[in-house]
Design an enzyme around this catalytic site. Structure first.
Site, PDB file in Angstrom:
ATOM      1  N   HIS A 196       4.150   9.367  59.039  1.00  0.00           N
ATOM      2  CA  HIS A 196       2.685   9.667  58.610  1.00  0.00           C
ATOM      3  C   HIS A 196       2.581  11.279  58.275  1.00  0.00           C
ATOM      4  O   HIS A 196       3.217  12.080  58.985  1.00  0.00           O
ATOM      5  CB  HIS A 196       1.722   9.251  59.995  1.00  0.00           C
ATOM      6  CG  HIS A 196       1.409   7.914  59.719  1.00  0.00           C
ATOM      7  ND1 HIS A 196       0.370   7.214  60.075  1.00  0.00           N
ATOM      8  CD2 HIS A 196       2.335   6.786  59.694  1.00  0.00           C
ATOM      9  CE1 HIS A 196       0.272   6.084  59.936  1.00  0.00           C
ATOM     10  NE2 HIS A 196       1.303   5.433  59.643  1.00  0.00           N
ATOM     11  N   GLU A 197       1.479  11.445  57.506  1.00  0.00           N
ATOM     12  CA  GLU A 197       1.415  12.855  56.882  1.00  0.00           C
ATOM     13  C   GLU A 197       2.564  13.546  56.384  1.00  0.00           C
ATOM     14  O   GLU A 197       2.454  14.797  56.135  1.00  0.00           O
ATOM     15  CB  GLU A 197       0.662  13.612  58.396  1.00  0.00           C
ATOM     16  CG  GLU A 197      -0.660  13.324  58.819  1.00  0.00           C
ATOM     17  CD  GLU A 197      -0.463  12.286  59.820  1.00  0.00           C
ATOM     18  OE1 GLU A 197      -1.310  11.370  59.835  1.00  0.00           O
ATOM     19  OE2 GLU A 197       0.357  12.221  60.539  1.00  0.00           O
TER      20      GLU A 197
ATOM     21  N   GLU B 122      -7.660   4.209  59.268  1.00  0.00           N
ATOM     22  CA  GLU B 122      -7.909   4.949  60.281  1.00  0.00           C
ATOM     23  C   GLU B 122      -9.295   5.934  59.883  1.00  0.00           C
ATOM     24  O   GLU B 122     -10.000   6.135  60.973  1.00  0.00           O
ATOM     25  CB  GLU B 122      -6.783   5.910  60.680  1.00  0.00           C
ATOM     26  CG  GLU B 122      -6.594   6.926  59.779  1.00  0.00           C
ATOM     27  CD  GLU B 122      -5.218   7.655  60.286  1.00  0.00           C
ATOM     28  OE1 GLU B 122      -4.234   7.308  60.830  1.00  0.00           O
ATOM     29  OE2 GLU B 122      -5.127   8.913  59.742  1.00  0.00           O
TER      30      GLU B 122
ATOM     31  N   HIS C  46       6.588   6.343  68.933  1.00  0.00           N
ATOM     32  CA  HIS C  46       5.648   7.155  68.316  1.00  0.00           C
ATOM     33  C   HIS C  46       6.255   8.645  68.573  1.00  0.00           C
ATOM     34  O   HIS C  46       6.327   9.023  69.442  1.00  0.00           O
ATOM     35  CB  HIS C  46       4.517   7.300  68.645  1.00  0.00           C
ATOM     36  CG  HIS C  46       3.280   7.915  67.825  1.00  0.00           C
ATOM     37  ND1 HIS C  46       2.288   8.652  68.192  1.00  0.00           N
ATOM     38  CD2 HIS C  46       3.405   8.284  66.438  1.00  0.00           C
ATOM     39  CE1 HIS C  46       1.671   9.162  67.448  1.00  0.00           C
ATOM     40  NE2 HIS C  46       2.431   8.880  66.281  1.00  0.00           N
ATOM     41  N   HIS C  47       6.586   9.311  67.555  1.00  0.00           N
ATOM     42  CA  HIS C  47       6.955  10.930  67.786  1.00  0.00           C
ATOM     43  C   HIS C  47       5.930  11.574  66.875  1.00  0.00           C
ATOM     44  O   HIS C  47       6.219  11.803  65.689  1.00  0.00           O
ATOM     45  CB  HIS C  47       8.503  11.040  66.835  1.00  0.00           C
ATOM     46  CG  HIS C  47       9.523  10.431  67.761  1.00  0.00           C
ATOM     47  ND1 HIS C  47      10.766  10.547  67.346  1.00  0.00           N
ATOM     48  CD2 HIS C  47       9.573  10.109  68.817  1.00  0.00           C
ATOM     49  CE1 HIS C  47      11.529  10.303  68.291  1.00  0.00           C
ATOM     50  NE2 HIS C  47      10.868   9.835  69.409  1.00  0.00           N
ATOM     51  N   GLU C  48       4.788  11.827  67.338  1.00  0.00           N
ATOM     52  CA  GLU C  48       3.941  12.849  66.694  1.00  0.00           C
ATOM     53  C   GLU C  48       4.396  14.363  67.012  1.00  0.00           C
ATOM     54  O   GLU C  48       4.860  14.525  68.078  1.00  0.00           O
ATOM     55  CB  GLU C  48       2.463  12.846  67.558  1.00  0.00           C
ATOM     56  CG  GLU C  48       1.560  13.901  67.006  1.00  0.00           C
ATOM     57  CD  GLU C  48       1.435  13.666  65.279  1.00  0.00           C
ATOM     58  OE1 GLU C  48       0.857  12.819  64.957  1.00  0.00           O
ATOM     59  OE2 GLU C  48       1.567  14.690  64.779  1.00  0.00           O
TER      60      GLU C  48
ATOM     61  N   GLU D 105      -4.890  12.839  52.008  1.00  0.00           N
ATOM     62  CA  GLU D 105      -5.821  12.070  52.892  1.00  0.00           C
ATOM     63  C   GLU D 105      -7.328  12.039  52.190  1.00  0.00           C
ATOM     64  O   GLU D 105      -8.127  11.927  52.791  1.00  0.00           O
ATOM     65  CB  GLU D 105      -5.704  12.236  54.119  1.00  0.00           C
ATOM     66  CG  GLU D 105      -4.318  11.856  54.806  1.00  0.00           C
ATOM     67  CD  GLU D 105      -4.196  12.009  56.235  1.00  0.00           C
ATOM     68  OE1 GLU D 105      -4.993  12.447  57.002  1.00  0.00           O
ATOM     69  OE2 GLU D 105      -3.254  11.328  56.838  1.00  0.00           O
TER      70      GLU D 105
ATOM     71  N   GLU E  32       2.534   6.970  55.470  1.00  0.00           N
ATOM     72  CA  GLU E  32       1.267   7.093  55.257  1.00  0.00           C
ATOM     73  C   GLU E  32       0.841   7.767  54.120  1.00  0.00           C
ATOM     74  O   GLU E  32       0.770   6.889  53.084  1.00  0.00           O
ATOM     75  CB  GLU E  32       0.392   7.515  56.424  1.00  0.00           C
ATOM     76  CG  GLU E  32      -0.962   7.318  56.342  1.00  0.00           C
ATOM     77  CD  GLU E  32      -1.800   8.262  57.404  1.00  0.00           C
ATOM     78  OE1 GLU E  32      -2.451   7.570  57.864  1.00  0.00           O
ATOM     79  OE2 GLU E  32      -1.247   9.352  57.687  1.00  0.00           O
TER      80      GLU E  32
HETATM   81  C1  NOJ Z   1      -2.551  10.467  62.491  1.00  0.00           C
HETATM   82  C2  NOJ Z   1      -1.866   9.068  62.060  1.00  0.00           C
HETATM   83  O1  NOJ Z   1      -1.890   8.810  60.866  1.00  0.00           O
HETATM   84  C3  NOJ Z   1      -2.298   7.992  63.100  1.00  0.00           C
HETATM   85  O2  NOJ Z   1      -1.786   6.786  62.914  1.00  0.00           O
HETATM   86  C4  NOJ Z   1      -1.976   8.478  64.554  1.00  0.00           C
HETATM   87  O3  NOJ Z   1      -2.448   7.659  65.490  1.00  0.00           O
HETATM   88  C5  NOJ Z   1      -2.613  10.024  64.764  1.00  0.00           C
HETATM   89  N1  NOJ Z   1      -2.013  10.875  63.769  1.00  0.00           N
HETATM   90  C6  NOJ Z   1      -2.127  10.516  66.104  1.00  0.00           C
HETATM   91  O4  NOJ Z   1      -0.662  10.916  65.927  1.00  0.00           O
HETATM   92 CA    CA Z   2      -2.936  10.172  58.875  1.00  0.00          CA
END
Ligand code: NOJ
Ligand code: CA
Length: 715
Positions: A483-484, A508, A413-415, A171, A502
């Site tokens: 993402h990440e 963002e 969403h699965h963070e 990033e 991503e």
């Molecule tokens: C980083 C992600 O790129 C973003 O899209 C997300 O909203 C936040 N993390 C929270 O999970």
């Molecule tokens: Ca990110």
């Protein structure tokens, strides 16, 4: 599908030196392989007769075993070629041609217990792919890779577009310097806005690495089909302008655990004297395996909106309460005191569903619906989320029914907060839960340091994890937007349900950091996007963020028209309209472009480009009647461009809607000034578009109606 394969195999007598060359189908590129008198393998690459890669070593080091570096002889040479066309499930073009010449060398190592290594080279007209293969054999079964020693020896001090080598994040902002000026440690250390960052060393950079020579040649070093192996960074060695592969280790310093028969990902060198050829190259995809999924009928590109930007600009929160310590297993979430700013409420979600339905979107993303956000960030804690328990103000049943009634898909969403062992334990249940509540797509996230501790985002263990998730998701007919995660390497050919990732600096960052400079999006198509689509999340109309809070000085480094152009210049089958519905309601005329733009393409034409400066792309929508969309973007400099519409069908009149920067638009001083014009055009039209500093232009074109033919002016 056409496929011609011609094999020629012959045995060679054992000899001390060996040399063999092949040319690409048109003869533009040529590769030479040779063994030094010590039996060390080397390769060189020429473009139109000129050397672009000087003799570069190939080899690997194994743990507790003799290395694969020297003492080789060639015991067999095979050549092959292919020329076929295939159809991606979704993509920038309907048909992809895969045309290459192949050289396969079987090397034997002079050891008491001899071992075999196969080197496969595939030469395309725009690049070279090669890989190491470890066939099944008596004296090599299980082995640990302690390092890979692939070299890329460049001819001069080229200009490079680099980001610091880092096994945890991609990033970063791009740097453009001569190779000799690469200082990834200071660039990496100053990137304070990236929470989990670990720059590897002063001379270490990431792939895809774009370079430009003084003669105007473009070179990209990258990889394809990254499976069961760590991602590749590159380190500039003491020998001038020579990069060596640098792989993410595990906690005890090993790079990969392998078992024969196996092979490495492809190492790739793209070469062209035209930037637009690099951006439209299909070599990374061609080097990947064909689609593994039997039924792909459920896989559809989508445009979505979501509960997302309002959290990034600080208007809402992911969390339900403002406490800093919760425990997943024994917190009574109903007893927490709500903070009053929680974004993902049933009511707010319904507003998004209404908005999506009203404007023809496919899906709504909901972030912050599940418990655990109170202390998710930066704690390196094992049990952060369970992916099945909603906050008290989010009613899954009601949301599902409402979305179904309005014909809107839901994106869950699965963070994971990078507690990956936790995710793996819960993923089967989580995917079943998703299907039960009608979710078709999952957005995964890997913010923070990885658990198992000692692993990196780009190490072999995580590479296997990302693919495990994608394969499991396919069994449940779930699309994945990660993402990440590691940057893509074309695996979406094989697993088209991996619809986007991503894995680069997205929009963002403009919400809460120094952001992305205006040139950023002119570099991505020549670097990160070569591996696959990005969920960049364009479409921010309220560009200055003091709108939300007078203290908030950040802004998106763009004009409004440029945000529209990004839907065309940054290819993805998954595109978000990232701003808040109420902001789109203020500019419905400009919003029309986002509503109209396609997300799947029959054809794509990269018309002109200079990485870091500008880019113009035209694309023809798939499955629609003669609809074209054009996106043109520039860096911080204003630009006047000419776009010839000679790709349109002759003898036909079209209506072109131009979304332009206003004459006084400027990314910093006046970013939201735009104008919209409409004309009749045909294949002989040349549009002259004026782009503001940090600006862009978007154009939609479709056959003119009879009324338009009477009413509109011809351009
Ligand atoms: C980083 C992600 O790129 C973003 O899209 C997300 O909203 C936040 N993390 C929270 O999970
Ligand atoms: Ca990110």
């Amino acid at each position: 599908m056409r496929r011609t394969l011609a094999f020629g195999a012959f045995l060679l007598f054992v000899q001390l030196t060996f040399g063999q060359s092949i040319s690409s189908p048109s003869g533009r590129l040529s590769l030479t392989f040779f063994l030094s008198p010590q039996g060390i393998p080397y390769y060189t690459l020429r473009f139109k007769g000129k050397e672009v890669i000087l003799p570069s070593r190939l080899g690997l080091e194994l743990k507790d075993q003799p290395s694969f570096l020297e003492n080789f002889t060639v015991i067999r040479t095979d050549t092959a070629s292919a020329d076929e066309t295939w159809e991606p499930v979704w993509g920038e073009v309907r048909k992809i041609r895969n045309s290459y010449r192949e050289l396969r060398l079987t090397l034997q190592q002079r050891l008491e217990q001899p071992r075999t290594l196969v080197l496969t080279f595939r030469l395309y007209d725009d690049g070279l792919g090669f890989r190491y293969e470890f066939p099944q054999q008596p004296h090599l079964t299980y082995f640990i890779l302690s390092d890979e020693r692939t070299e890329f020896a460049l001819t001069a001090n080229h200009t490079a577009f680099w980001i610091p080598g880092d096994f945890d994040t991609n990033e970063y902002v791009y740097n453009k310097t001569p190779l000799s000026d690469i200082d990834a440690l200071s660039a990496g250390k100053s990137a304070g806005e990236i929470f989990t960052r670990n720059p590897i060393g002063k001379r270490a950079v990431q792939t895809p690495l774009l370079m430009k020579t003084t003669e105007g040649l473009f070179l990209v070093l990258f990889e394809a089909a990254l499976v069961d192996y760590p991602a590749m960074c590159l380190t500039l060695s003491e020998r001038e302008y020579t990069f060596t592969s640098t792989l993410a280790p595990d906690a005890v310093g090993n790079k990969a655990y392998l078992q024969t028969p196996t092979r490495t990902p492809w190492r790739v060198i793209l070469v062209s004297d035209r930037a637009i050829e690099i951006a439209s190259s299909k070599t990374i995809l061609n080097l990947n395996e064909p689609c593994r999924l039997n039924d792909v009928s459920w896989i559809k590109p989508q445009k979505y909106v979501g509960i997302w930007w309002e959290m990034h600009v600080g208007r809402a929160s992911w969390s339900y309460a403002d406490t800093n310590s919760v425990r997943l297993t024994d917190t009574d979430w109903r007893q927490l005191k709500p903070n009053g700013r929680h974004g993902a409420t049933t009511e707010r979600t319904k507003q998004y569903i209404d908005f999506a339905a009203r404007h023809g979107f496919d899906a709504v993303l909901i972030e912050g619906w599940n418990v655990g956000w109170e202390d998710w960030f930066g704690k390196w804690k094992e049990e952060v989320f369970d992916f099945v328990t909603p906050y008290p103000d989010f009613d899954l049943d009601a949301v599902q029914k409402y979305a179904a009634k309005k014909g809107i898909e839901l994106i869950m969403h699965h963070e994971t907060a990078s507690a990956v062992t936790n995710y793996e334990r819960r993923i089967d249940e989580a995917f079943r839960f998703m299907k039960r509540y009608g979710y078709k797509t999952v957005k995964t996230g890997y913010v923070g340091r990885i658990i198992p501790r000692g692993e990196w985002h780009d190490g072999q263990w995580m590479i296997n994890h990302y693919l495990r998730v994608v394969e499991k998701a396919a069994q449940h007919r779930i699309l994945v937007n990660s993402h990440e995660s590691v940057r893509p390497t074309g695996l979406h050919r094989t697993y088209p349900n991996w619809i986007a990732a991503e894995a680069a600096r997205g929009n963002e960052f403009n919400a809460w950091s120094r952001g992305n400079p205006p040139e950023h999006e002119t570099i991505l198509p020549f670097t990160r996007l070569l591996g696959g689509p990005m969920d960049y999340t364009p479409g921010i109309f309220q560009i200055k963020l003091d709108y939300y809070h007078p203290e908030k000085k950040e802004q998106v480094h763009t004009t409004l028209a440029k945000q529209l152009a990004l839907y065309v210049t940054l290819y993805s089958p998954l595109q978000m309209a990232a701003d808040l519905p109420e902001n789109y309601e203020r500019f419905l005329d400009a919003f029309q472009f986002i509503k109209d733009v396609a997300v799947d393409w029959e054809d794509s034409r990269y018309l002109e480009a200079e990485p870091g400066d500008y880019l113009t792309v035209a694309r023809k929508a798939k499955g629609r009647n003669e609809e074209w969309f054009i996106g043109a973007i520039t860096d911080e400099n204003a630009r006047l461009i000419t776009v010839r519409l000679d790709f349109l069908q002759p003898e036909r009149t079209y209506t072109a809607t131009l979304y332009l920067d206003a004459p006084d638009a400027h990314w910093e001083k006046n970013p939201m000034a735009y104008r919209i014009e409409q004309y009749l055009v045909n294949y002989q039209t040349a549009l002259k578009l004026s782009l503001a500093p940090g600006g862009g232009a978007a154009v939609s074109i479709r056959p003119a109606t009879a009324i338009e033919e009477k009413r509109l002016r011809t351009y």
